[in-house]
Motif scaffolding. Structure first.
Motif, short mmCIF file in Angstrom:
data_model
loop_
_atom_site.label_atom_id
_atom_site.label_comp_id
_atom_site.label_asym_id
_atom_site.label_seq_id
_atom_site.Cartn_x
_atom_site.Cartn_y
_atom_site.Cartn_z
N LEU A 1 0.83 -1.20 0.00
CA LEU A 1 0.00 0.00 0.00
C LEU A 1 0.87 1.25 0.00
CD1 LEU A 1 -2.81 1.27 0.13
CD2 LEU A 1 -2.71 1.06 2.63
N SER A 2 1.97 1.22 0.72
CA SER A 2 2.85 2.40 0.75
C SER A 2 3.41 2.69 -0.64
CB SER A 2 3.98 2.18 1.75
OG SER A 2 4.81 1.09 1.36
N MET A 3 3.72 1.66 -1.40
CA MET A 3 4.22 1.86 -2.76
C MET A 3 3.16 2.51 -3.65
SD MET A 3 7.34 0.73 -2.68
CE MET A 3 7.39 1.34 -0.98
N THR A 4 1.93 2.01 -3.54
CA THR A 4 0.84 2.57 -4.34
C THR A 4 0.53 4.00 -3.94
OG1 THR A 4 -0.14 0.37 -4.64
CG2 THR A 4 -1.58 2.27 -5.00
N LEU A 5 0.48 4.27 -2.64
CA LEU A 5 0.16 5.62 -2.18
C LEU A 5 1.26 6.62 -2.52
CD1 LEU A 5 -1.47 5.00 1.32
CD2 LEU A 5 -2.59 5.53 -0.85
N PHE A 6 2.51 6.17 -2.46
CA PHE A 6 3.60 7.08 -2.80
C PHE A 6 3.54 7.47 -4.27
CE2 PHE A 6 8.01 7.87 -4.19
CZ PHE A 6 8.32 8.94 -3.34
N ALA A 7 3.33 6.49 -5.14
CA ALA A 7 3.23 6.79 -6.57
C ALA A 7 2.00 7.65 -6.86
CB ALA A 7 3.17 5.49 -7.37
N THR A 8 0.89 7.35 -6.17
CA THR A 8 -0.34 8.13 -6.37
C THR A 8 -0.15 9.57 -5.92
OG1 THR A 8 -1.72 6.16 -6.09
CG2 THR A 8 -2.77 8.31 -5.78
N GLY A 9 0.43 9.75 -4.72
CA GLY A 9 0.64 11.09 -4.20
C GLY A 9 1.58 11.91 -5.06
N LEU A 10 2.66 11.28 -5.52
CA LEU A 10 3.62 12.00 -6.36
C LEU A 10 2.99 12.36 -7.71
CD1 LEU A 10 6.49 13.05 -6.37
CD2 LEU A 10 7.26 10.84 -7.26
N GLY A 11 2.29 11.40 -8.31
CA GLY A 11 1.63 11.68 -9.58
C GLY A 11 0.54 12.73 -9.44
N PHE A 12 -0.19 12.68 -8.34
CA PHE A 12 -1.24 13.66 -8.10
C PHE A 12 -0.64 15.06 -7.93
CE2 PHE A 12 -3.88 16.06 -5.11
CZ PHE A 12 -5.10 16.04 -5.77
#
Length: 277
Positions: free
Chosen positions: A85-96
């Motif tokens: 989940l941390s990997m997904t959230l990090f990529a999501t937050g950075l892309g957002f």
């Protein structure tokens, strides 16, 4: 006459206070009623799902709530959930952040300067018409199978939603406010800071609220295609192994995360737009 007016105003105060108190009481009851109905619907859905599994539908296709929550508990205590989940959230937050930042700046620029918008309009429209999922293989070719490709997909999805909402918000600003501010001696930056950006805030917040789930979707799509970690990878791997319980557990995690992020954005919207009635 002043004494009469003052006495009338004083007499109206208790009536206003009573009306406000009644309104607040109605709103409180309504909120509790809505919350109760939401909980009842959720419990009813889970009960029907549990009953259907094995009675109406083969558990292989739908699993069951008990199995899903048990799997979620196992992932949680083992750390498997937090790692992916941390990997997904990090990529999501950075892309957002990247997509929203670029979309906001260009939305302000294009909305403020009509000539620039007219020049680039056909190109923006053409790129916006492309299915964003079709860009994922291209980003993987450019940036590899690591984090960068997931961030790129997420940013591309977010960019257009924030850009279009910001652009529309800037174009909808009443010119009277702009001219009045300029008459009072404000320069371009002051007009932007005090009139345009505050007036477009509601549009921007709407774009952000809409784009957050899509940012998560963009990241997960990238993880579906090429990844060795992340919730999208977990779902894709479980699907390949015909592990329906893990697929539903991954989907449940994404639904919970999306709901929490949306709730946070609602709080931020209330704070940013606190000046509105």
């Amino acid at each position: 006459m002043d004494a009469i007016d003052n006495s009338a105003a004083v007499a109206q105060e208790p009536k206003k206070s009573t009306a406000v108190a009644r309104f607040q009481a109605r709103e409180t009851r309504r909120k509790w009623l809505v919350a109760g109905c939401q909980i009842a619907f959720g419990l009813s859905f889970l009960a029907f799902w549990q009953y259907s599994s094995g009675h109406l539908i083969d558990p292989f296709f739908v699993s069951s709530p008990i199995a899903v929550f048990a799997k979620l508990w196992d992932w949680t205590i083992s750390g498997y959930l937090w790692y992916n989940l941390s990997m997904t959230l990090f990529a999501t937050g950075l892309g957002f952040a990247i997509g929203a930042g670029i979309g906001f700046v260009l939305g302000i620029l294009f909305g403020r300067y009509k000539f620039v918008a007219d020049v680039f309009d056909p190109y923006i429209t053409a790129i916006y018409s492309l299915p964003k999922i079709a860009l994922a293989p291209l980003f993987i070719m450019w940036f590899g199978i690591g984090l960068a490709s997931k961030v790129a997909v997420s940013a591309a999805v977010v960019f257009f939603l924030v850009f279009l909402n910001t652009f529309s918000g800037v174009r909808e600003v009443n010119p009277i406010y702009i001219h009045a501010t300029q008459i009072m001696g404000a320069n371009s930056w002051n007009v932007m800071r005090t009139v345009i950006i505050p007036s477009a805030t509601a549009w921007v917040i709407t774009g952000l609220k809409v784009s957050v789930p899509y940012a998560l979707v963009g990241t997960v799509i990238g993880e579906f295609m090429s990844a060795n970690r992340g919730i999208g990878f977990v779902i894709a791997q479980a699907s390949a192994l015909f592990d329906t319980t893990s697929v539903f557990t991954g989907l449940l995690v994404l639904a919970i995360v999306g709901s929490l992020i949306n709730a946070g954005l609602k709080l931020a919207e209330g704070w940013l737009l606190r000046w509105r009635p």
